[in-house]
Design a protein around this motif. Structure first.
Motif, short mmCIF file in Angstrom:
data_model
loop_
_atom_site.label_atom_id
_atom_site.label_comp_id
_atom_site.label_asym_id
_atom_site.label_seq_id
_atom_site.Cartn_x
_atom_site.Cartn_y
_atom_site.Cartn_z
N VAL A 51 4.03 -2.64 5.60
CA VAL A 51 3.59 -1.85 4.45
C VAL A 51 4.79 -1.10 3.88
O VAL A 51 5.76 -0.85 4.59
CB VAL A 51 2.49 -0.84 4.84
N LEU A 55 3.59 3.95 0.79
CA LEU A 55 2.22 3.48 0.60
C LEU A 55 1.28 4.65 0.31
O LEU A 55 1.32 5.68 0.98
CB LEU A 55 1.74 2.76 1.86
N TRP A 77 -4.22 -8.47 3.69
CA TRP A 77 -3.99 -7.22 2.96
C TRP A 77 -4.81 -6.06 3.54
O TRP A 77 -4.30 -4.95 3.69
CB TRP A 77 -4.35 -7.41 1.48
N TYR A 81 -3.30 -2.62 5.17
CA TYR A 81 -3.64 -1.34 4.55
C TYR A 81 -4.37 -0.43 5.53
O TYR A 81 -4.03 0.75 5.68
CB TYR A 81 -4.49 -1.59 3.31
N TYR A 346 -0.53 -1.80 -3.04
CA TYR A 346 -0.08 -2.47 -1.82
C TYR A 346 -0.17 -3.99 -1.96
O TYR A 346 0.74 -4.72 -1.58
CB TYR A 346 -0.91 -2.02 -0.61
N SER A 349 2.76 -5.29 -3.86
CA SER A 349 4.07 -4.87 -3.35
C SER A 349 4.80 -6.04 -2.70
O SER A 349 4.17 -7.03 -2.29
CB SER A 349 3.90 -3.74 -2.33
N GLY A 352 3.20 -6.59 0.68
CA GLY A 352 1.88 -7.20 0.63
C GLY A 352 1.94 -8.68 0.26
O GLY A 352 1.26 -9.52 0.86
#
Length: 381
Positions: A51, A55, A77, A81, A346, A349, A352
């Motif tokens: 991550v 974040l 994902w 997260y 995220y 990103s 991600g």
């Protein structure tokens, strides 16, 4: 011990801490017991995807539904997260793109995953649930569609676009048909019935596949692109996993499925220009990079693409799926808007996108598209 979280002025928690190792296949089993994603069990730090250091976390739950092609990516994902954000819960039900769009329009979920962008009519239907604002289609998952088959003794298969279209239009019905044999002179093709398998549910993968067939072989595939299969099927199955399971059991079968659901099945090479191109995320990304945004997009922040399925550029694999996260530009609920923004930041990103790519074989969005995606996500209010 999870890293500490720091609350920002907006009420969204901002995570600061170390990154973890790459996602693994075992992680999917930990997090996904059914077709829905989301878990109340902590994922071990050693298994969690990486991550970003900045974040943003939220407190509470966020729900989405839709594309089964996104199922494996969404699992990854959510794992990344939730591992970093101990007070966050994200749930995703992979019911198919059509179901996801319907649930989004009805206000049952905060976002939808779909392999076909919402059209202007659906956008109009969704305006009420979006507080009068437009829908945004955010292309967050790019992956090729594999033409998978089960044919004993045939390890490699070349299929020109017209031949592929005729197979699924049930005009070519035997594996040793002269058209298939001409493209595969070294293959020992059996005199066996071809069993094309299509999706039984309203599917964005089907819409992408029929868009491709209509673009590259309109005479052999005279049907309008649609998420619903246009002819009476010989065999059908629900969801991406259902397609892979059906082909894996049925000798002589052939179908189309998002690459991460191919489950070790052989994949045909697709005719592009004067060559046959092997499936790869890099070849699919080449098509997406050259495709313009859709002209009828309702907002400057709507990033739906007009894919060039009929490209003849060398090395391109045009049978590609761009899966979108569908969101409101303005949510009636401020808290829901902040949760959607935090999670999607995220998703797009580098961390991600890299995590999803390692799990599924998807093509991470490039820097130019990521910048546009972040601009659109920031516009959500």
């Amino acid at each position: 011990m999870l890293p500490s979280n720091k609350r920002t002025k907006t009420g969204v928690l901002r995570h600061r801490g170390p990154q973890w190792g790459a996602a693994s296949a075992a992680l999917a089993g930990l997090l996904l017991a059914t077709t829905g994603c989301g878990s109340d069990q902590a994922v071990p730090e050693s298994a969690a995807p990486p991550v970003p250091e900045d974040l943003e976390c939220f407190s509470g739950s966020l729900t989405g539904a839709g594309s089964s092609a996104q199922e494996n990516a969404m699992t990854t994902w959510i794992a990344g997260y939730q591992s970093a954000c101990e007070d966050s819960r994200v749930y995703y039900n992979s019911i198919g793109s059509g179901g996801g769009r319907s649930q989004f329009i009805d206000g049952a979920v905060a976002f939808a995953g779909t392999d076909a962008a919402m059209d202007p009519e659906e956008n109009a239907d969704a305006r009420e649930r979006c507080g009068g604002s437009n829908v945004l289609n955010l292309p967050a998952y790019v992956v090729p569609i594999a033409v998978v088959y089960k044919l004993e003794g045939v390890e490699s298969l070349n299929l020109p676009p017209e031949t592929l279209a005729k197979i699924f239009n049930q005009e070519i019905t035997r594996w040793n048909d002269p058209e298939i044999a001409e493209a595969n002179p070294d293959a020992d093709l059996p005199d066996m019935r071809i069993t094309p398998v299509n999706r039984s549910d309203d599917s964005g993968t089907t819409e992408n596949f029929t868009n491709y067939l209509n673009a590259v072989a309109p005479e052999a595939w005279p049907h309008e692109p649609s998420g619903q299969w246009p002819i009476v099927p010989i065999e059908s199955a629900q969801g991406s996993s259902g397609i892979a399971d059906t082909v894996g059991r049925a000798q002589g079968s052939i179908s189309y499925v998002e690459m991460s659901h191919a489950h070790g099945l052989p994949k045909a090479n697709i005719g592009v220009g004067g060559e046959f191109v092997e499936i790869s995320s890099e070849a699919a990304a080449q098509v997406v990079a050259n495709s313009p945004q859709r002209e009828e997009n309702a907002s400057e922040y709507d990033l739906a693409l007009d894919l060039e399925y009929d490209t003849t550029e060398a090395g391109s694999y045009p049978l590609v799926l761009v899966s979108y996260e569908v969101v409101c530009q303005d949510y009636p609920d401020d808290s829901q808007a902040e949760k959607v923004k935090a999670f999607l930041r995220y998703v797009v990103s580098p961390e991600g996108q890299s995590a999803a790519s390692e799990e599924t074989g998807s093509a991470p969005v490039n820097d130019d598209l990521r910048a546009k995606l972040l601009e659109s996500i920031s516009a959500i209010s």
